[in-house]
Design an enzyme around this catalytic site. Structure first.
Site, mmCIF file in Angstrom:
data_model
loop_
_atom_site.group_PDB
_atom_site.id
_atom_site.type_symbol
_atom_site.label_atom_id
_atom_site.label_comp_id
_atom_site.label_asym_id
_atom_site.label_seq_id
_atom_site.Cartn_x
_atom_site.Cartn_y
_atom_site.Cartn_z
ATOM 1 N N LYS A 178 -35.814 0.980 -11.870
ATOM 2 C CA LYS A 178 -34.737 0.352 -11.092
ATOM 3 C C LYS A 178 -34.929 -1.159 -11.065
ATOM 4 O O LYS A 178 -33.989 -1.926 -11.253
ATOM 5 C CB LYS A 178 -34.718 0.908 -9.655
ATOM 6 C CG LYS A 178 -34.160 2.312 -9.560
ATOM 7 C CD LYS A 178 -34.346 2.927 -8.172
ATOM 8 C CE LYS A 178 -33.874 4.390 -8.183
ATOM 9 N NZ LYS A 178 -34.065 5.066 -6.894
ATOM 10 N N GLN A 204 -37.247 4.841 -1.446
ATOM 11 C CA GLN A 204 -37.401 5.859 -2.488
ATOM 12 C C GLN A 204 -37.843 7.186 -1.870
ATOM 13 O O GLN A 204 -38.783 7.229 -1.075
ATOM 14 C CB GLN A 204 -38.406 5.377 -3.545
ATOM 15 C CG GLN A 204 -38.517 6.280 -4.759
ATOM 16 C CD GLN A 204 -37.220 6.385 -5.577
ATOM 17 O OE1 GLN A 204 -36.421 5.456 -5.609
ATOM 18 N NE2 GLN A 204 -37.018 7.504 -6.230
ATOM 19 N N ASP A 237 -27.845 3.335 -1.240
ATOM 20 C CA ASP A 237 -27.978 4.730 -1.660
ATOM 21 C C ASP A 237 -26.922 5.600 -0.969
ATOM 22 O O ASP A 237 -26.698 6.740 -1.384
ATOM 23 C CB ASP A 237 -29.365 5.279 -1.268
ATOM 24 C CG ASP A 237 -30.352 5.285 -2.418
ATOM 25 O OD1 ASP A 237 -29.914 5.374 -3.580
ATOM 26 O OD2 ASP A 237 -31.570 5.209 -2.137
#
Ligand code: GUN
Length: 280
Positions: free
Chosen positions: A50, A94, A117
């Site tokens: 990422k 994460q 997200d």
């Protein structure tokens, strides 16, 4: 019939090139903060991928790596600090987090305006109301691939295998927002192959290597494989690719299908978050 193999890597690269052009037109670079707790090997690969993709796109990206046993309150304090930092446009934590941490509590700490997200409950609600400015990256990537091979999704019967918060549930909402007829299935579903055989579009996200066989798929269906598992040192999806390519009209490979799209969509969401916050 041999299916069209959907090249997610190429499509994602094109999206990232377009995004890099857009980013160049802004006076400030977007900034993505990535919180990674512990030493999960797969998570390490994902966060570094990422960061690499973000930097290549002109997005600043810093990884905040905390030790496995970091107390929950310390993780919350870091997220709060990133919330307050006006230079930060997007925050991701994460997953999975270590077992001693309440994942929902951490995710709900992120400001909605920085939740790139889109895992917060309010973001999920916006998606189901079809008023979200951005949504979860993986299902967004799937929709983007589907639109490339199937310009009109309206009226198509879409079957989703898997009901996770990250993929299955938001996937169902997005397909519904595209006017598909949606069937959700999961590990307790009875006679799964009979249901999948009715699908015009089949999205598989259940984490069972090579679960979907040729006789589960209607001739001409579009099959999207979100699964990724390591079997005998090799990455495989939830779809038996070699079998299913004989019946599907289009199919994503693993690797090189949905995976690269997830990152491209995360970067797009970060740019969207920056534009919204800075009224660009
Ligand atoms: N773990 C697996 N997929 C994801 C994702 O899309 N975002 C985050 N934050 N963690 C993940």
């Amino acid at each position: 019939m041999t299916a069209l193999v959907i090249d997610g890597k190429k499509i994602a690269q094109q999206l990232r090139n377009d995004l890099a052009q857009e980013v160049k037109s802004y006076s400030k670079r977007p900034y993505l903060a990535v919180v990674w707790v512990g030493d999960n090997e797969a998570s390490g690969v994902y966060v570094r991928n990422k960061q690499k993709a973000a930097l290549e796109t002109g997005i600043n990206c810093k990884i905040y790596h905390l030790a496995e046993h970091t107390p929950e309150q310390e993780i919350i304090s870091l997220v709060q600090k990133l919330n307050r930092n006006s230079a930060v446009d997007g925050i991701i934590v994460q997953l999975p987090l270590p077992k001693h941490v309440n994942t929902r509590k951490i995710l709900e700490t992120i400001y909605s305006s920085k939740d790139v997200d889109a895992f917060k409950a309010v973001k999920v609600g916006e998606l189901w109301k079809n008023i979200a400015r951005w949504s979860s990256a993986t299902p967004e990537g799937v929709i983007c691939l589907l639109k490339m091979v199937c310009p009109s999704l309206a009226g198509k019967h879409a079957v989703v295998i898997g009901r996770s918060d990250i993929v299955g549930k938001p996937m169902a909402a997005m397909l519904l927002n595209e006017d598909c007829t949606v069937t959700m299935t999961h590990s307790k579903t009875v006679d799964l192959p009979t249901i999948t055989k009715m699908a015009d579009i089949l999205v598989v996200a259940c984490g069972s290597p090579k679960l979907v066989k040729k006789n589960w798929v209607k001739k001409g269906a579009v099959v999207i494989d979100v699964g990724i598992s390591k079997v005998d040192g090799k990455l495989v999806g939830d779809v038996d690719f070699d079998e299913v390519k004989e019946v599907a009209s289009a199919l994503t490979p693993v690797p090189g299908g949905v995976g690269p799209m997830t990152i491209a969509m995360l970067l797009k969401n970060t740019v969207e978050a920056m534009k919204k916050r800075r009224k660009l």
